[in-house]
Design a protein around this motif. Structure first.
Motif, short mmCIF file in Angstrom:
data_model
loop_
_atom_site.label_atom_id
_atom_site.label_comp_id
_atom_site.label_asym_id
_atom_site.label_seq_id
_atom_site.Cartn_x
_atom_site.Cartn_y
_atom_site.Cartn_z
N SER A 297 0.82 -1.22 0.00
CA SER A 297 0.00 0.00 0.00
C SER A 297 0.85 1.26 0.00
O SER A 297 0.39 2.33 -0.36
CB SER A 297 -0.92 0.00 1.22
N TYR A 298 2.09 1.14 0.43
CA TYR A 298 2.98 2.30 0.49
C TYR A 298 4.41 1.81 0.53
O TYR A 298 4.72 0.83 1.21
CB TYR A 298 2.68 3.11 1.77
N ASP B 80 8.37 3.64 0.84
CA ASP B 80 9.12 4.88 0.90
C ASP B 80 10.52 4.68 0.30
O ASP B 80 10.83 3.62 -0.25
CB ASP B 80 9.18 5.43 2.34
N ALA C 85 1.72 4.99 -7.51
CA ALA C 85 2.37 5.91 -6.58
C ALA C 85 3.85 5.59 -6.45
O ALA C 85 4.71 6.48 -6.50
CB ALA C 85 1.69 5.84 -5.22
N ALA C 86 4.16 4.30 -6.28
CA ALA C 86 5.57 3.90 -6.15
C ALA C 86 6.32 4.17 -7.46
O ALA C 86 7.47 4.60 -7.44
CB ALA C 86 5.66 2.43 -5.78
N ARG D 190 5.79 6.54 -9.58
CA ARG D 190 6.08 7.97 -9.72
C ARG D 190 7.33 8.35 -8.93
O ARG D 190 8.13 9.14 -9.38
CB ARG D 190 4.89 8.81 -9.25
N VAL D 191 7.46 7.77 -7.74
CA VAL D 191 8.64 8.05 -6.93
C VAL D 191 9.88 7.49 -7.63
O VAL D 191 10.93 8.14 -7.69
CB VAL D 191 8.49 7.47 -5.51
N LEU E 281 10.88 9.72 -10.53
CA LEU E 281 11.55 10.96 -10.11
C LEU E 281 13.06 10.75 -10.04
O LEU E 281 13.84 11.63 -10.39
CB LEU E 281 10.99 11.38 -8.75
N THR F 137 2.96 9.26 0.29
CA THR F 137 2.62 8.76 -1.05
C THR F 137 1.21 8.25 -0.87
O THR F 137 0.91 7.71 0.18
CB THR F 137 3.55 7.62 -1.48
N PRO G 92 -1.89 6.09 -0.88
CA PRO G 92 -2.85 5.48 0.03
C PRO G 92 -2.35 5.23 1.44
O PRO G 92 -2.76 4.27 2.08
CB PRO G 92 -3.19 4.16 -0.67
N VAL H 96 17.55 13.09 -7.95
CA VAL H 96 16.33 13.89 -8.12
C VAL H 96 16.68 15.37 -8.29
O VAL H 96 16.07 16.07 -9.10
CB VAL H 96 15.38 13.69 -6.91
N ASP I 132 11.73 11.36 3.07
CA ASP I 132 10.37 11.35 2.49
C ASP I 132 9.39 12.11 3.39
O ASP I 132 8.40 11.54 3.87
CB ASP I 132 9.86 9.92 2.31
#
Lengths: 111, 290
Positions: free
Chosen positions: A50-51, A53, A82-83, A85-86, A89, B12, B14, B153, B184
């Motif tokens: 779900s996430y 980092d 989401a992952a 996109r990180v 980057l 990020t 959800p 980045v 983050d």
């Protein structure tokens, strides 16, 4: 967060689930480096994550580098938008071998 | 005023939100300031400042010299204690939280200081890894990869060994950003991120802030007096004047605001101060007030 390791066809599938963050990324790192030990290709299934980092992504980078050094494939499957996109980057989407699903990754290995 | 150091955030999509407040429209509020009053000695610097920062938005705080914008930023960072008022960050009142709660909040902040605040004795990689050393027990290899990802980045890849003294102004700003985002953060604070840079480098920093917000969903609070930069990156602009909030609104509304003080700021006109000839003469001649 959990990591389930299972043999599937010619590969080892490491299925991560939940949140991969600073607290649990060391466990992910250890599990992936362990999974690479027998020399089989490793598919990291991220469909239930779900996430994730930067520390989690760093663990994937380290495992990917270890796989390359030993001449084994390591693929990421079902990376969430989401992952992704990180990763984009930091331009890691151009580094990792990313497949839409575990089945797709297995099909690539079978070729 | 007793200093109350703070530091670093993240997000990020959800991810379960922290139990922060919600505004009238249901959006998550990551910073809530109410009736903030602060003094330096007898001088009142901030006068009943209230504002919200929403999840995922870029709020730019603008104002002329002495408007109180830097003081407001220092309060949001927990570096100053107010005379009165409430500052909640991610649902916690930072003026009444216990040290352990503050440490948790600090892990979710990132701060890019105006001058970079890099340690001159450490190389670039070590400077960027510093928050990871302070706040985590990660393996050094993991920390290095995380720091180098952020260096990629901000387009500083390959400069690991450079010392701060060897960096250009633009590189220092980018290094400060890389260090601010290495954990983050959920909230990124930037103090004059493009001040003193040439227009091209400044535009690159603006693009970087937008890309970071878009990719990670973090909230960004920027203090700047650079109008072009503010108009480019802000979702909303908070205009401060003499310690008071004149407006907090989207860019177009701020531009169209008829308040002369706002128009003066936008058109870089200084407000004519009322002159007391007697007082002025006393100041010139060094005479005491009668």
């Amino acid at each position: 967060m959990t990591v389930d390791i299972a043999a599937r066809g010619p590969a080892t599938v490491a299925a991560l689930s939940g949140e991969v963050d600073l607290e649990c990324s060391p466990a992910v790192r250890r599990a992936l480096l362990d999974a690479l030990r027998d020399g089989r290709p490793v598919i990291v299934d991220l469909s239930l994550v779900s996430y994730i980092d930067s520390s989690g992504i760093a663990s994937l980078v380290e495992a990917y580098q270890a796989a390359r050094k030993q001449g084994t494939a390591l693929m990421l499957a079902a990376v969430s938008p989401a992952a992704l996109r990180v990763m984009q980057l930091a331009r890691l989407d151009r580094v990792f071998n990313i497949r839409p699903t575990v089945d797709d990754a297995l099909a690539v290995l079978a070729q | 005023m007793d200093p109350m150091p703070h530091a670093s955030p993240e997000e990020t999509p959800p991810r379960p939100p922290d139990p922060a407040a919600r505004d009238a429209h249901g959006g998550e509020v990551v910073i809530r300031v109410r009736d903030l009053v602060t003094h330096y000695g007898d001088r009142q610097i901030l006068k009943n400042v209230s504002l919200d920062v929403h999840a995922g938005e870029i709020l730019v705080i603008m104002g002329g010299s002495g408007s109180g914008k830097s003081t407001l930023l220092n309060h949001l960072l927990g570096l100053l204690r107010p005379t009165s008022g409430v500052i909640e960050v991610l649902g916690k009142d930072i003026n009444t939280s216990k040290e352990s709660e503050l440490t948790e909040i600090r892990r979710k902040f990132g701060v890019a200081f105006q001058g970079g605040a890099l340690f001159s004795s450490m190389n670039l990689l070590e400077n960027i890894m510093l928050p990871l050393y302070e706040h985590t027990d990660l393996d050094r290899r993991t920390m290095e990869i995380m720091a180098r990802m952020k260096m990629e980045v901000v387009s500083l890849s390959g400069f690991d060994d450079l010392m701060p003294a060897e960096l250009s102004g633009g590189m220092i700003k980018r290094a400060a950003l890389a260090r601010a985002i290495v954990m983050d953060p959920r909230i990124l604070f930037c103090d004059e991120p493009s001040a003193g840079l040439d227009p091209v480098v400044a535009a690159n920093i603006d693009d970087l802030i937008l890309d970071l917000r878009d990719a990670t969903g973090m909230s960004v609070v920027v203090v700047t007096h650079e109008l072009e930069s503010a108009f480019k990156i802000a979702d909303r602009i908070c205009v401060l004047d003499k310690g008071k909030v004149l407006t907090i609104a989207p860019v177009d509304e701020v531009r169209a605001n008829p308040d002369q003080r706002i128009q003066n700021l936008l058109n870089r006109r200084t407000e004519e101060e009322e002159l007391d000839p007697e007082a002025y003469l006393r100041r010139l001649t060094g005479e005491k007030e009668p």
